[in-house]
Design a protein around this motif. Structure first.
Motif, mmCIF file in Angstrom:
data_model
loop_
_atom_site.group_PDB
_atom_site.id
_atom_site.type_symbol
_atom_site.label_atom_id
_atom_site.label_comp_id
_atom_site.label_asym_id
_atom_site.label_seq_id
_atom_site.Cartn_x
_atom_site.Cartn_y
_atom_site.Cartn_z
ATOM 1 N N PRO A 133 8.782 -45.220 34.759
ATOM 2 C CA PRO A 133 8.800 -45.404 33.306
ATOM 3 C C PRO A 133 9.972 -46.310 32.891
ATOM 4 O O PRO A 133 11.121 -46.030 33.232
ATOM 5 N N HIS A 143 13.277 -44.820 28.046
ATOM 6 C CA HIS A 143 13.887 -43.498 28.069
ATOM 7 C C HIS A 143 13.299 -42.664 26.937
ATOM 8 O O HIS A 143 13.550 -42.937 25.768
ATOM 9 N N LYS A 159 19.819 -44.389 40.405
ATOM 10 C CA LYS A 159 19.963 -45.799 39.977
ATOM 11 C C LYS A 159 20.857 -46.595 40.934
ATOM 12 O O LYS A 159 21.691 -47.404 40.493
ATOM 13 N N THR A 168 13.519 -35.845 27.485
ATOM 14 C CA THR A 168 12.658 -34.728 27.903
ATOM 15 C C THR A 168 13.022 -33.477 27.126
ATOM 16 O O THR A 168 14.187 -33.268 26.790
ATOM 17 N N GLY A 179 18.640 -33.534 29.349
ATOM 18 C CA GLY A 179 20.047 -33.722 29.701
ATOM 19 C C GLY A 179 20.993 -33.559 28.533
ATOM 20 O O GLY A 179 22.190 -33.322 28.716
ATOM 21 N N ASP A 226 20.190 -48.993 42.695
ATOM 22 C CA ASP A 226 19.955 -50.441 42.584
ATOM 23 C C ASP A 226 20.957 -51.105 41.651
ATOM 24 O O ASP A 226 21.155 -52.318 41.693
ATOM 25 N N LYS A 258 16.183 -38.510 35.613
ATOM 26 C CA LYS A 258 15.470 -37.336 36.166
ATOM 27 C C LYS A 258 13.948 -37.499 36.031
ATOM 28 O O LYS A 258 13.196 -37.277 36.969
ATOM 29 N N THR A 259 13.521 -37.907 34.829
ATOM 30 C CA THR A 259 12.083 -38.057 34.591
ATOM 31 C C THR A 259 11.506 -39.167 35.461
ATOM 32 O O THR A 259 10.398 -39.034 35.999
ATOM 33 N N ALA A 260 12.271 -40.243 35.622
ATOM 34 C CA ALA A 260 11.786 -41.367 36.445
ATOM 35 C C ALA A 260 11.555 -40.913 37.884
ATOM 36 O O ALA A 260 10.571 -41.304 38.516
#
Ligand SMILES: Nc1nc2c(ncn2[C@@H]2O[C@H](COP(=O)(O)OP(=O)(O)OP(=O)(O)O)[C@@H](O)[C@H]2O)c(=O)[nH]1
Length: 212
Positions: free
Chosen positions: A31, A34, A118, A37, A62, A120, A18-20
Motif C-alpha cells: 500500500p 498511510h 523500511k 489502522t 500505532g 530500503d 505494520k499494515t504494509a
C-alpha cells in the motif's frame, strides 16, 4: 482434528509500516498510502507435520491515543512483533522505552521480535539529508541489534515491505517461536470478546505446508 492456534500481534509507532508488512504477506500488495489502522485481524492456515495450524495476525494502531483500543488486541498473544522504521530514529527510541512499558502492562512476559522496517530507506540520500539536518542518521543494523538485546527480544530482524525483503523470513521465525510459547495477555471478558469480534475484519488465506 482441532487446529493448533497461535496469535501474533504487530505493534510500533504510527506509520512505521505494520499494515504494509501484513498486506504484502497476506495479499502480495504494497500500500502506497498511510491509512491509520484501528484494528485488523488476518487468519493464516498452515500445516505443520501433517497437523492443521491456525495463525492469527493482528495489526494494531500505532497512534498513542489509540492505546485503549490497542489494549484489546493483546489477549492470548504468543508473539509480539515490535516494529520501528530505520528512517524514524524516534520510533526505535520508543521501541526501547515506551512500547516495553505497554507490553509489560497488557502482555507481561510475551515473546518479542524487534523488527526494523523500511530498510530500503537506510541509504536513501533524501532520508540521510533530512535526518542529518536534525543531527540524526538512519538507524544502523548494530543499533537495532543492541536495542533488541536491551529489551530482551528473542530475535532482531530487518525487512522492507516495499521490496518484499525479509517478510517471509519474519513470519517463519515468528511461527516457530509462537509454537513454543504459552499465550500471554489478560483474557478478555465475554462482552469484550463479542465487541472485538465485531470490530475485526477477517480475511482468510492459506499457505503451503510450513516445513520445520
Ligand atoms: N520506503 C518504504 N515505505 C514503506 C515501507 N513500508 C511501509 N511504507 C510506507 O509507510 C507508510 C505507512 O505505512 P503503514 O503500513 O500504513 O504504517 P502503520 O505502521 O500500519 O501505521 P498505523 O496504522 O498508523 O500505525 C505508507 O505510506 C507506506 O507506503 C517500506 O518498506 N519502505
Amino acid at each position: 482434528m482441532r487446529p493448533l492456534r497461535r496469535k501474533l500481534v504487530l505493534v510500533g509507532d504510527e506509520a512505521v509500516g505494520k499494515t504494509a508488512i501484513l498486506s504484502i504477506h497476506t495479499r502480495g500488495e504494497f500500500p502506497d498510502n498511510h491509512v491509520p489502522t484501528v484494528f485488523e485481524n488476518y487468519m493464516q492456515e498452515l500445516w505443520v507435520s501433517g497437523a492443521p495450524f491456525r495463525l492469527s495476525l493482528v495489526d494494531t494502531a500505532g497512534h498513542p491515543q489509540m492505546s485503549t483500543v490497542r489494549s484489546l488486541s493483546y489477549a492470548d498473544t504468543h508473539v509480539v512483533i515490535l516494529c520501528f522504521a530505520v528512517d524514524q530514529p524516534k520510533s526505535l527510541m520508543h521501541a526501547v522505552e515506551r512500547w516495553p512499558r505497554e507490553l509489560a502492562a497488557f502482555c507481561p512476559g510475551v515473546a518479542l521480535i524487534l523488527l526494523a522496517t523500511k530498510c530500503d530507506l537506510r541509504e536513501d540520500p533524501m532520508v540521510e539529508q533530512r535526518l542529518a539536518q536534525q543531527g540524526e542518521h538512519p538507524v544502523t543494523f548494530e543499533e537495532g541489534l543492541e536495542a533488541a538485546a536491551r529489551i530482551g527480544a528473542h530475535r532482531y530482524l530487518e525487512c522492507s515491505a516495499m521490496h518484499d525483503i525479509g517478510i517471509g523470513e519474519l513470519f517463519e521465525h515468528a511461527a516457530r517461536i509462537a509454537l513454543d510459547e504459552k499465550p500471554r495477555g489478560a483474557r478478555t471478558t465475554q462482552l469484550r470478546r463479542r465487541r472485538t469480534h465485531r470490530l475485526s475484519v477477517k480475511s482468510w488465506f492459506s499457505a503451503p505446508e510450513l516445513v520445520f
